[in-house]
Design a protein around this motif. Structure first.
Motif, PDB file in Angstrom:
ATOM      1  N   TYR A   1      -8.657 -10.186  -4.463  1.00  0.00           N
ATOM      2  CA  TYR A   1     -10.044  -9.742  -4.345  1.00  0.00           C
ATOM      3  C   TYR A   1     -10.953 -10.912  -3.979  1.00  0.00           C
ATOM      4  CZ  TYR A   1     -14.475  -7.472  -5.400  1.00  0.00           C
ATOM      5  OH  TYR A   1     -15.735  -6.965  -5.306  1.00  0.00           O
ATOM      6  N   GLN A   2     -11.666 -10.768  -2.862  1.00  0.00           N
ATOM      7  CA  GLN A   2     -12.673 -11.727  -2.411  1.00  0.00           C
ATOM      8  C   GLN A   2     -12.138 -13.155  -2.394  1.00  0.00           C
ATOM      9  OE1 GLN A   2     -16.090 -10.980  -4.917  1.00  0.00           O
ATOM     10  NE2 GLN A   2     -16.708  -9.193  -3.719  1.00  0.00           N
ATOM     11  N   GLY A   3     -10.937 -13.317  -1.842  1.00  0.00           N
ATOM     12  CA  GLY A   3     -10.371 -14.646  -1.644  1.00  0.00           C
ATOM     13  C   GLY A   3      -9.760 -15.282  -2.867  1.00  0.00           C
ATOM     14  N   ILE A   4      -9.704 -14.594  -3.997  1.00  0.00           N
ATOM     15  CA  ILE A   4      -9.139 -15.158  -5.230  1.00  0.00           C
ATOM     16  C   ILE A   4      -7.624 -15.027  -5.188  1.00  0.00           C
ATOM     17  CG2 ILE A   4      -9.070 -15.009  -7.742  1.00  0.00           C
ATOM     18  CD1 ILE A   4     -11.848 -13.717  -7.614  1.00  0.00           C
ATOM     19  N   PRO A   5      -6.873 -16.151  -5.213  1.00  0.00           N
ATOM     20  CA  PRO A   5      -5.411 -16.046  -5.191  1.00  0.00           C
ATOM     21  C   PRO A   5      -4.887 -15.517  -6.528  1.00  0.00           C
ATOM     22  CG  PRO A   5      -6.086 -18.332  -5.453  1.00  0.00           C
ATOM     23  CD  PRO A   5      -7.342 -17.539  -5.236  1.00  0.00           C
ATOM     24  N   THR A   6      -3.862 -14.720  -6.464  1.00  0.00           N
ATOM     25  CA  THR A   6      -3.262 -14.162  -7.672  1.00  0.00           C
ATOM     26  C   THR A   6      -1.853 -13.709  -7.359  1.00  0.00           C
ATOM     27  OG1 THR A   6      -3.602 -12.607  -9.492  1.00  0.00           O
ATOM     28  CG2 THR A   6      -4.017 -11.794  -7.269  1.00  0.00           C
TER      29      THR A   6
ATOM     30  N   SER B   1      -9.558  -3.500   2.489  1.00  0.00           N
ATOM     31  CA  SER B   1     -10.369  -2.319   2.741  1.00  0.00           C
ATOM     32  C   SER B   1     -11.725  -2.544   2.092  1.00  0.00           C
ATOM     33  CB  SER B   1      -9.703  -1.074   2.151  1.00  0.00           C
ATOM     34  OG  SER B   1     -10.490   0.072   2.376  1.00  0.00           O
ATOM     35  N   ASN B   2     -12.783  -2.112   2.751  1.00  0.00           N
ATOM     36  CA  ASN B   2     -14.153  -2.268   2.239  1.00  0.00           C
ATOM     37  C   ASN B   2     -14.522  -3.726   1.987  1.00  0.00           C
ATOM     38  OD1 ASN B   2     -14.452   0.570   2.210  1.00  0.00           O
ATOM     39  ND2 ASN B   2     -13.526   0.690   0.175  1.00  0.00           N
ATOM     40  N   GLY B   3     -14.016  -4.630   2.858  1.00  0.00           N
ATOM     41  CA  GLY B   3     -14.374  -6.044   2.766  1.00  0.00           C
ATOM     42  C   GLY B   3     -13.832  -6.769   1.563  1.00  0.00           C
ATOM     43  N   SER B   4     -12.740  -6.280   0.961  1.00  0.00           N
ATOM     44  CA  SER B   4     -12.213  -6.911  -0.248  1.00  0.00           C
ATOM     45  C   SER B   4     -11.547  -8.252   0.012  1.00  0.00           C
ATOM     46  CB  SER B   4     -11.200  -5.968  -0.915  1.00  0.00           C
ATOM     47  OG  SER B   4     -10.056  -5.799  -0.074  1.00  0.00           O
ATOM     48  N   GLY B   5     -11.030  -8.452   1.226  1.00  0.00           N
ATOM     49  CA  GLY B   5     -10.336  -9.703   1.542  1.00  0.00           C
ATOM     50  C   GLY B   5      -8.911  -9.774   1.052  1.00  0.00           C
ATOM     51  N   ILE B   6      -8.369  -8.667   0.588  1.00  0.00           N
ATOM     52  CA  ILE B   6      -6.992  -8.662   0.082  1.00  0.00           C
ATOM     53  C   ILE B   6      -6.006  -8.893   1.222  1.00  0.00           C
ATOM     54  CG2 ILE B   6      -5.204  -7.176  -0.901  1.00  0.00           C
ATOM     55  CD1 ILE B   6      -7.335  -5.904  -2.618  1.00  0.00           C
ATOM     56  N   GLU B   7      -5.047  -9.782   1.002  1.00  0.00           N
ATOM     57  CA  GLU B   7      -4.006 -10.065   1.983  1.00  0.00           C
ATOM     58  C   GLU B   7      -2.693 -10.308   1.254  1.00  0.00           C
ATOM     59  OE1 GLU B   7      -5.129 -13.403   4.306  1.00  0.00           O
ATOM     60  OE2 GLU B   7      -6.973 -12.493   5.074  1.00  0.00           O
ATOM     61  N   MET B   8      -1.650  -9.620   1.689  1.00  0.00           N
ATOM     62  CA  MET B   8      -0.322  -9.868   1.138  1.00  0.00           C
ATOM     63  C   MET B   8       0.713  -9.279   2.072  1.00  0.00           C
ATOM     64  SD  MET B   8       1.395  -8.738  -2.493  1.00  0.00           S
ATOM     65  CE  MET B   8       2.767  -7.708  -2.034  1.00  0.00           C
TER      66      MET B   8
ATOM     67  N   GLN C   1      -6.791  -3.258 -10.348  1.00  0.00           N
ATOM     68  CA  GLN C   1      -5.763  -2.364  -9.817  1.00  0.00           C
ATOM     69  C   GLN C   1      -6.385  -1.446  -8.768  1.00  0.00           C
ATOM     70  OE1 GLN C   1      -2.638   0.575 -11.890  1.00  0.00           O
ATOM     71  NE2 GLN C   1      -4.712   1.395 -11.964  1.00  0.00           N
ATOM     72  N   ASP C   2      -5.626  -1.180  -7.717  1.00  0.00           N
ATOM     73  CA  ASP C   2      -6.025  -0.158  -6.756  1.00  0.00           C
ATOM     74  C   ASP C   2      -4.941   0.909  -6.729  1.00  0.00           C
ATOM     75  OD1 ASP C   2      -7.835   0.938  -5.069  1.00  0.00           O
ATOM     76  OD2 ASP C   2      -7.291  -0.233  -3.315  1.00  0.00           O
ATOM     77  N   ARG C   3      -5.343   2.170  -6.836  1.00  0.00           N
ATOM     78  CA  ARG C   3      -4.403   3.286  -6.768  1.00  0.00           C
ATOM     79  C   ARG C   3      -4.411   3.839  -5.351  1.00  0.00           C
ATOM     80  NH1 ARG C   3      -6.596   7.250 -11.159  1.00  0.00           N
ATOM     81  NH2 ARG C   3      -8.467   6.750  -9.956  1.00  0.00           N
ATOM     82  N   LEU C   4      -3.205   4.028  -4.807  1.00  0.00           N
ATOM     83  CA  LEU C   4      -3.058   4.498  -3.433  1.00  0.00           C
ATOM     84  C   LEU C   4      -2.239   5.775  -3.396  1.00  0.00           C
ATOM     85  CD1 LEU C   4      -2.464   1.139  -3.568  1.00  0.00           C
ATOM     86  CD2 LEU C   4      -2.804   1.419  -1.138  1.00  0.00           C
ATOM     87  N   GLY C   5      -2.518   6.595  -2.390  1.00  0.00           N
ATOM     88  CA  GLY C   5      -1.669   7.729  -2.085  1.00  0.00           C
ATOM     89  C   GLY C   5      -0.917   7.447  -0.795  1.00  0.00           C
ATOM     90  N   ASN C   6       0.411   7.485  -0.845  1.00  0.00           N
ATOM     91  CA  ASN C   6       1.247   7.132   0.302  1.00  0.00           C
ATOM     92  C   ASN C   6       2.116   8.300   0.737  1.00  0.00           C
ATOM     93  OD1 ASN C   6       0.246   4.540  -0.151  1.00  0.00           O
ATOM     94  ND2 ASN C   6       2.210   3.561   0.290  1.00  0.00           N
TER      95      ASN C   6
ATOM     96  N   SER D   1      -0.082   4.241   3.544  1.00  0.00           N
ATOM     97  CA  SER D   1      -1.157   4.850   2.758  1.00  0.00           C
ATOM     98  C   SER D   1      -1.968   5.842   3.583  1.00  0.00           C
ATOM     99  CB  SER D   1      -2.098   3.771   2.223  1.00  0.00           C
ATOM    100  OG  SER D   1      -1.419   2.886   1.359  1.00  0.00           O
ATOM    101  N   PHE D   2      -2.382   6.937   2.918  1.00  0.00           N
ATOM    102  CA  PHE D   2      -3.335   7.860   3.529  1.00  0.00           C
ATOM    103  C   PHE D   2      -4.616   7.962   2.707  1.00  0.00           C
ATOM    104  CE2 PHE D   2      -0.726  10.507   0.755  1.00  0.00           C
ATOM    105  CZ  PHE D   2      -1.665  11.289   0.097  1.00  0.00           C
ATOM    106  N   THR D   3      -4.617   7.388   1.488  1.00  0.00           N
ATOM    107  CA  THR D   3      -5.820   7.339   0.670  1.00  0.00           C
ATOM    108  C   THR D   3      -5.694   6.194  -0.330  1.00  0.00           C
ATOM    109  OG1 THR D   3      -7.303   8.635  -0.754  1.00  0.00           O
ATOM    110  CG2 THR D   3      -4.933   8.923  -1.087  1.00  0.00           C
ATOM    111  N   HIS D   4      -6.840   5.722  -0.872  1.00  0.00           N
ATOM    112  CA  HIS D   4      -6.830   4.643  -1.857  1.00  0.00           C
ATOM    113  C   HIS D   4      -8.149   4.636  -2.612  1.00  0.00           C
ATOM    114  CE1 HIS D   4      -9.480   2.118   0.650  1.00  0.00           C
ATOM    115  NE2 HIS D   4      -8.807   2.640   1.665  1.00  0.00           N
ATOM    116  N   ASP D   5      -8.200   3.880  -3.714  1.00  0.00           N
ATOM    117  CA  ASP D   5      -9.420   3.800  -4.517  1.00  0.00           C
ATOM    118  C   ASP D   5     -10.510   2.993  -3.812  1.00  0.00           C
ATOM    119  OD1 ASP D   5      -8.708   5.389  -6.625  1.00  0.00           O
ATOM    120  OD2 ASP D   5      -7.981   3.745  -7.881  1.00  0.00           O
TER     121      ASP D   5
END
Length: 205
Positions: free
Chosen positions: A185-190, A141-148, A72-77, A99-103
């Protein structure tokens, strides 16, 4: 002559009442007409801003806005909104969030268009629902590879408090994405779900 005088005398007598020897003019009865409560809104257009706590997570993970978890990633929007109130019980509302902040892993932006049924509990407090359609876009963010980036049905529940004729405070929960295909995360589909809890203020024109 007597025949002509008699009808006039009867008409005059019908408009007078004998009381204690005095002639008084008849009083028309007072009819109380119940007041009609106007249901239409006086301030139709409104805008608002809010701060949102967002949970972006794998769909099988329970959201936790108070503690960081692995999937989970917590964000401030920041939420921006604008709407039109057709009636004290119904409005149409559009929202944009970013978003203006995130974990750690992701940042988010999105938009929503809601039908907003409302029910005034008291003169000041109102509960409402949000039913509509919107888009959620998660970026790495930070090279996580997350895409959606997908659009889907969205819903929410909230309440508002009328501070005065121009300002309302509100708080609501929104379910923005449910079991959407993505990369977490890092290319893992979910499958990804996104929840949002927002508090803010509305200005009514």
């Amino acid at each position: 002559m007597k025949k002509m005088f008699l009808p006039f005398a009867m008409v005059a007598a019908s408009n007078l009442v004998m009381a204690g020897g005095d002639l008084q003019e008849a009083v028309e009865p007072v009819v109380n007409v119940p007041a009609v409560v106007e249901e239409a809104s006086d301030n139709n257009f409104y805008v608002g801003v809010g701060i949102a706590a967002v949970s972006a997570r794998a769909a099988d993970v329970t959201p936790n806005l108070f503690q960081a978890t692995k999937e989970q990633d917590r964000l401030g929007n920041v939420d921006l909104l604008a709407g039109y109130e057709f009636h004290r019980h119904f409005a149409i509302e559009g929202r944009y969030t970013t978003s203006f902040t995130h974990d750690d892993y992701t940042k988010m932006r999105g938009w929503s268009l809601f039908a907003k049924p409302k029910y005034p509990v008291t003169e000041d407090f109102t509960v409402y629902g949000l039913l509509g359609y919107g888009n959620v876009e998660l970026e790495e963010s930070n090279g996580s590879g997350i895409e959606m980036d997908e659009s889907s049905f969205q819903w929410g529940l909230g309440l508002s408090y009328m501070f005065n004729e121009s300002f309302d405070f509100f708080a609501d929960y929104k379910f923005l994405a449910n079991d959407l295909d993505g990369v977490i995360y890092q290319g893992i589909p979910t499958n990804v779900s996104v929840d949002s809890f927002t508090v803010g203020v509305i200005y009514k024109f």
